[in-house]
Structure formats: structure tokens, C-alpha cells
Design an enzyme around this catalytic site. Structure first.
Site, PDB file in Angstrom:
ATOM      1  N   GLU A 286      -5.265  -1.220 -13.081  1.00 41.36           N
ATOM      2  CA  GLU A 286      -6.211  -2.017 -13.886  1.00 41.36           C
ATOM      3  C   GLU A 286      -5.518  -3.221 -14.520  1.00 41.36           C
ATOM      4  O   GLU A 286      -5.644  -3.470 -15.715  1.00 41.36           O
ATOM      5  CB  GLU A 286      -6.851  -1.150 -14.991  1.00 41.36           C
ATOM      6  CG  GLU A 286      -7.404   0.166 -14.532  1.00 41.36           C
ATOM      7  CD  GLU A 286      -8.733   0.028 -13.789  1.00 41.36           C
ATOM      8  OE1 GLU A 286      -9.136  -1.108 -13.461  1.00 41.36           O
ATOM      9  OE2 GLU A 286      -9.358   1.071 -13.527  1.00 41.36           O
TER      10      GLU A 286
ATOM     11  N   LYS B 152      -8.530   2.616  -4.637  1.00 38.78           N
ATOM     12  CA  LYS B 152      -7.398   2.097  -5.397  1.00 38.78           C
ATOM     13  C   LYS B 152      -6.469   3.218  -5.873  1.00 38.78           C
ATOM     14  O   LYS B 152      -5.265   3.177  -5.641  1.00 38.78           O
ATOM     15  CB  LYS B 152      -7.962   1.323  -6.582  1.00 38.78           C
ATOM     16  CG  LYS B 152      -6.943   0.762  -7.506  1.00 38.78           C
ATOM     17  CD  LYS B 152      -7.664   0.097  -8.654  1.00 38.78           C
ATOM     18  CE  LYS B 152      -8.579   1.082  -9.337  1.00 38.78           C
ATOM     19  NZ  LYS B 152      -8.218   1.375 -10.711  1.00 38.78           N
ATOM     20  N   THR B 153      -7.056   4.212  -6.521  1.00 40.31           N
ATOM     21  CA  THR B 153      -6.233   5.302  -7.027  1.00 40.31           C
ATOM     22  C   THR B 153      -5.530   6.001  -5.873  1.00 40.31           C
ATOM     23  O   THR B 153      -4.358   6.363  -5.968  1.00 40.31           O
ATOM     24  CB  THR B 153      -7.096   6.301  -7.808  1.00 40.31           C
ATOM     25  OG1 THR B 153      -7.835   5.583  -8.792  1.00 40.31           O
ATOM     26  CG2 THR B 153      -6.244   7.341  -8.493  1.00 40.31           C
TER      27      THR B 153
END
Length: 636
Positions: free
Chosen positions: A211, A28-29
Site C-alpha cells: 500500500e 497483490k498480497t
DNA sequence: TAAATCCGCCTTTTT
DNA sequence: GGCGGATTTA
């Protein structure tokens, strides 16, 4: 490594509302960072990209990765920060439109608690028994998170409603803002001043939120407002990792997100398949979730290790022994993390780390380098709080909380009784305390000296270097002497004075920034004070809560204190429930890349008393084939 | 006015 | 077992 198909898609879909459902460890990052790089390569001005995160740690990690991908020069131009610090920046420039001055103070939870207590006492009279404020505070936060006024909120009792109203007006009178209202005031600003909103919309045409499952109603609204004009909003998240329900986060924000493009990242790159299977087996027990198939092409490798030590001290030592062994095998200290449910659990591990002996090139060394993230420690120390209160009162004389803290610290003969008299006057006449003090200065020498001191300090702090002025102030108030008189043990005195020096150092690091910036930053980010004087990515074992570990990964993770009552936490049942606790465990497990150790103690010291414990019920949800039970003393 | 002592609450998690 | 706040004592 090349991006996989869906990752590629997430990176290249740069227009419109994009929802990226990213399972744990699905890169994700990496996707966010690459997406930013891609935007820039397509000619988007880096200054018009805004990335919002929930924790400082996540923001720092993202910045670090972005800068190593595209270089610090360009990377620095991208705005990457937490929701709260973004709102802080907005309000610092624009809050005057809402009737505050831009010298406003930021009240942390402690300040708020004190204020709430004081207001409660006022409302109930001095003799009245203080009611339990827990539920009331929850209701207050809830209302603030929705940006509601006292009238708009839903209240279970008139007391809470009344208190909320008073709290709001006190904050206004003190020219102060709480963490919660930081966000709701930004919203209010944008809604009441469309021109200001438009300026920010023009500035930040590309918005990304990490998030997203953790957004509360206020944050949701803020994101919608900012992205309304250009509609370039990319949100990334995972409903299984929603762990901020207690702070008002609503998973429905991600589940109901109106997306032009939805992309699912389901391949996990982080963990061995054993670790991933364990995580999947655990989270499967939750009813409220989207079923997804997170898979890994990684090999099986070693099983998870589980041990149950006789006491919490044994547990800590056993973990440290394993850490040393992994270090001997070539892992760096910084590749290892100890994760726990609550900050209080870090103690034993710190002690064990400090006392540990290990060998470096045949020589015996004592103490393993480590860093505790989060926790209150530094900024909670009384000497730091004193100095910060001085700075706050100097920057914002209306900040009554700060003023009251330091008016007689160090003791300067302004008694409680006299002070009471003054605050009465200030309340009955509705004048700020500071003005009352100024007026009363003639009555009492000590008071006039204090008022003059604050005035002079305010003047001096207008010109840099700020650190020198702080040194002057510390000297002027004889703080060193105060410590010497107050503190008995030699060691403690030295320690406190050292902290004072570190506070000066931290201020010195704030080059170019104003006093306000420094105060705001230290309140917004508990770590800054200690971290600025240290370096970022040093070779140290990481200690942190499951909450702060979110978004991070480590080759080796030790999840400790896995006992019923701690995880799931006994106090969680009433509020956010078992499922959020399970997600927390899931987040913990999925931080590990190769080595995962789960540990607990059969007895644990709790508030000075040793009591027996039971293993966390979640442990039984992991299939037996995936782990090996070890003796705490014997290595697997 | 300040020091000494006692009491109660605390520990969920973050900004 | 520690801390802030309140109450008691010098």
C-alpha cells in the site's frame, strides 16, 4: 493457481528498486507472499526480509498467507509488521541515544488530546475560551509527519507553532512518544547515528512496502533510509486506493517512485466482471489518477443488489436476512462482511446480528457469530484505561498523563485541589511530577501510601509472571470494591469486572514479553487485547470500516449506509475532498468477490435524532445495467 | 470531599 | 444519546 506473466515477473525481480502497480484484486498480497518465498528459495535469509504494511489487519493477513505457503517456522522469521510497530521495535532498543529512556510511553490520540488541551489552557490562562483545536491539531500532525521541529514547520499562526514546541518538550519530559513521532524519531535516530542505521540496513537487506500509495513523507523517508545501502526496495500499491490523504499520505510517492523495474498487474482475479465494471465506472469519475485497464476473465454472474430501507433498523435487518440466506446457500459466516464508512454505523448491525434467528440442521439458533474490527470499544472502557494507566505509570514514572489518571483512582483522598498544588510545583520547578510526589510524600498519608504502592509494584513487575502481579495490584488497590461502589447496575458491574479479568488474561498471554511490550502492543493494536484470548480466523461475520477492509476480500460484501453525508462524508469535503471519498467507495466495491449488496436507509438516527437522508451521489455513477433495485424485505 | 447535575461536544477514516 | 469535564449541591 499459476501466477500470470506480470505477477511472475514481480515475484522474480528481486534486486533493485521495483515498483508494482497493482490494481484492486490483481493478486497483490499473493505476489508479495510469493516474492518473499522466492527470495528465501534463492538463499536469502528470511530474517533479512522486512515487509511493512499500514494496518495490523493487513500485516496479520500477510503473515497468515505466508505461513501457510512456506510453513510457520520459516515464515515467523520474516519481519512483517506495520510501520509503527517496526519503529516501536527500533526505538525500544535505541531511543536512549535521543535522550529518552527505553521505558518510554506511547501516547495515543486521547492522551495527546488531553495534553494539547492542558497546554492550551496554560498558554491562554484559565479563564480564556478554548479555541477550536481541529485545524491546529491537523497542523501539528502534519509537522510531526514531516519530522519537523517547531522552527522548520510551516504554521498559519504563532499559536500552533508555540503549541507544537511545548508539546514536543512535554512529551520529552514525560518520556513519551506519540504515534506520529514514533516514525519521525526513528528517522532522527537513523540520521543522527549512521552506525545504527547501517546495522538495520545490514539486517534488512530486502525491503517490501505494501500500500505504498498511503505513505506519508516520514514513512517515505524511512523507506529510503533503510534501503539506501542495498537498494532492494519493492513497493506495491495502487493510486486508486489511496485513502489516507487525511493522515498526510501523498500519492506522489508512488507516482514519482524512481524504479529500476515497473510492473503492472491489471488482471483482476477477485471479482465477477459485473462488480469490476461497477468499480471501474465509479473510479473513472476521478480526475487525478492514472488511467488503467483493470480487466477480468471472470464471468458475469449475478447483478449487484441495491436497496433502500425505510429506516436504519430496517436496513440492518434486511442485510442480516440476506446474510442468513447466503449462509443457507452454503456460504460460511466468515465469507461475509459488512462494510461502512464510520465505526458508529456498526451498532445497528450488531444488534440485528445478536437478535437474528436462523436454522442449523433443522434446529433454531439465536444470534449470528460476528466480529467487529477496529472501533474503540475495549481499550476505551474506563476500567481498562485505569489499569493500563497503572501499568504505564509503573513502567515509566515520568508518564504524567498516566500518573494523573490514576493518582486518585480508586479514590484515596488525594483531592484535585491538592493535586493542583503539586502540579504547580512540578511545573514551576521543572521537576517531574513523580519526583514532586516522592518529596511531598511525607506531608500526606494518602500520598505516601500511593508512592509506596507504585514503588512496590515497580519492583514486583520486574519478575514474571506479570499477570500474577497485576492480580496482586488489582487486589491491593481494592479495584473490585471501587467498581462495586461506583457502578449502580448489577449487570454493568459484572461486565466491568469481566473486562478487568480479560485484561489480566491478555497480560498472561504476553509470555516472555516485558511490561513495556504489553503496553506498547495494546496501544499499537487495538485488537490485541480482545483477540489474543480469542482465536484468529474463526467463522464469524466481519464488520469493519472501508478503511480497515483495504487489502481484504470476501465472497459477499454488504456496503451499508450509502447516503450523502456518510459517503461522501460531509466532513471530508473541506479536507481530502470528493475524490478520496470516491476511492473509498471503490475500495469497498472491489472487496467483493461474488455477491455485492449496496444499501441505505431513507431515515437514520443521528445523535439521538431521526433525520431523512439521500442516497449517496456515487450510486448514480454505477451503470443501471449492472444492478437491480430490490425491496428491502423481498429477496431478489 | 463526594455526589448530582448540567453542559457541550461529539462521529470520519488508523497507527 | 453518551461521555468527559465543569459546576452546583449536600
Amino acid at each position: 493457481m499459476k501466477l500470470n506473466e506480470p505477477q511472475e515477473q514481480a515475484v522474480h525481480t528481486i534486486k533493485g528498486r521495483v515498483l508494482v502497480l497493482a490494481g484492486a484484486g490483481s493478486g497483490k498480497t499473493r505476489v508479495i507472499v510469493h516474492r518473499i518465498a522466492h527470495l528465501i528459495s534463492r538463499g536469502v535469509d528470511p530474517q533479512s526480509i522486512l515487509g511493512l504494511t499500514f494496518t495490523n489487519k493487513a500485516a496479520a493477513e500477510m503473515r497468515h498467507r505466508l505461513e501457510s505457503l512456506i510453513g510457520a517456522n520459516v515464515g515467523k522469521q520474516v519481519t512483517l509488521c506495520t510501520f509503527h510497530s517496526f519503529c516501536m521495535q527500533v526505538l525500544r532498543k535505541e531511543i536512549e541515544r535521543l535522550g529518552y529512556t527505553n521505558q518510554f510511553s506511547l501516547y495515543d490520540e486521547r492522551d495527546m488530546n488531553r495534553l494539547i488541551q492542558q497546554l492550551t489552557r496554560e498558554m491562554l490562562g484559565h479563564d480564556g475560551e478554548l479555541p477550536s483545536l481541529g485545524p491546529t491539531k491537523a497542523a501539528l500532525t502534519n509537522a510531526a509527519n514531516r519530522g519537523q521541529t517547531a522552527e522548520e514547520g510551516t504554521w498559519h499562526d504563532s499559536f500552533s507553532k508555540d503549541l507544537y514546541g511545548r508539546l514536543t518538550s512535554s512529551l520529552r519530559a514525560y518520556n513519551a512518544v506519540s504515534f506520529d513521532s514514533l516514525i519521525s524519531l526513528a528517522i532522527q535516530l537513523f540520521e543522527e547515528h549512521p552506525a545504527v542505521l547501517e546495522r538495520f540496513q545490514e539486517r534488512y537487506q530486502y525491503l517490501m512496502i505494501d500500500e505504498y500509495q498511503d505513505t506519508n513523507p516520514a514513512q517515505f523517508r524511512l523507506a529510503e533510509l533503510l534501503s539506501k545501502k542495498y537498494q532492494n526496495l519493492c513497493v506495491v500499491g495502487d493510486d486508486d486506493q489511496s485513502i489516507y490523504g487525511w493522515r498526510g499520505a501523498e500519492v506522489k510517492n508512488i507516482l514519482n517512485f524512481k524504479a529500476d523495474h515497473t510492473i503492472k498487474l491489471e488482471q483482476n482475479y477477485r471479482s465477477t466482471s459485473i462488480i469490476l465494471e461497477a468499480a471501474n465506472a465509479v473510479i473513472r469519475n476521478n480526475q487525478n489518477r492514472y488511467d488503467k485497464k483493470l480487466w477480468s476473465a471472470n464471468q458475469k454472474d449475478e447483478p449487484i443488489e441495491v436497496f433502500n430501507a425505510p429506516t436504519d433498523i430496517d436496513e440492518a435487518n434486511a442485510v442480516i436476512n440476506r446474510i442468513i440466506r447466503l449462509h443457507d446457500q452454503g456460504l460460511k459466516w466468515k465469507d461475509m462482511a459488512i462494510l461502512y464508512r464510520s465505526n458508529a454505523l456498526s451498532r445497528q448491525f450488531e444488534v440485528a446480528l445478536m437478535q437474528a434467528s436462523w436454522q442449523k440442521e433443522g434446529k433454531w439458533m439465536r444470534g449470528i457469530p460476528y466480529e467487529v474490527f477496529g472501533g474503540l470499544e475495549f481499550s476505551e472502557r474506563s476500567e481498562i484505561k485505569d489499569l493500563l494507566a497503572y501499568l504505564r505509570a509503573i513502567a515509566n514514572p515520568l508518564d504524567q498523563e498516566a500518573l494523573l489518571r490514576i493518582i486518585n483512582v480508586p479514590r484515596r483522598g488525594i483531592s484535585d485541589a491538592y493535586l493542583d498544588q503539586l502540579t504547580q510545583a512540578n511545573r514551576s520547578s521543572n521537576t517531574p511530577l513523580w519526583n514532586v510526589l516522592e518529596k511531598a510524600a511525607g506531608e500526606k498519608k494518602a500520598l505516601s501510601a500511593f508512592v509506596d504502592l507504585m514503588k512496590e509494584a515497580a519492583l514486583r513487575f520486574k519478575t514474571p509472571p506479570l499477570a500474577d502481579t497485576l492480580t496482586w495490584l488489582i487486589d491491593k488497590i481494592n479495584y473490585k470494591k471501587a467498581i462495586e461502589e461506583e457502578v449502580k447496575s448489577e449487570k454493568m458491574r459484572a461486565f466491568k469486572w469481566e473486562n478487568v479479568q480479560e485484561c489480566v488474561n491478555a497480560l498472561a498471554q504476553e509470555e516472555g514479553g516485558s511490561l513495556q511490550d504489553f503496553i506498547a502492543n495494546t496501544t499499537l493494536n487495538r485488537q490485541t487485547m480482545q483477540n489474543k484470548s480469542k482465536k484468529g480466523h474463526e467463522d464469524k461475520v466481519h464488520l469493519m470500516t472501508f478503511h480497515s477492509a483495504k487489502g481484504l476480500e470476501f465472497p459477499a460484501c454488504f456496503l451499508v449506509g450509502l447516503e450523502d453525508g456518510i459517503l461522501p462524508h460531509e466532513k471530508s469535503m473541506m479536507q481530502t475532498g470528493l475524490e478520496e471519498e470516491r476511492r473509498l467507495f471503490y475500495v469497498g466495491i472491489t472487496r467483493a468477490q461474488k455477491h455485492l449488496t449496496l444499501s441505505m436507509a431513507r431515515t437514520r438516527m443521528r445523535m439521538g435524532k431521526t433525520s431523512p437522508t439521500n442516497p449517496s451521489r456515487f450510486l448514480f455513477e454505477i451503470p443501471k445495467t449492472l444492478y437491480k433495485v430490490a425491496d428491502h424485505k423481498i429477496f431478489a
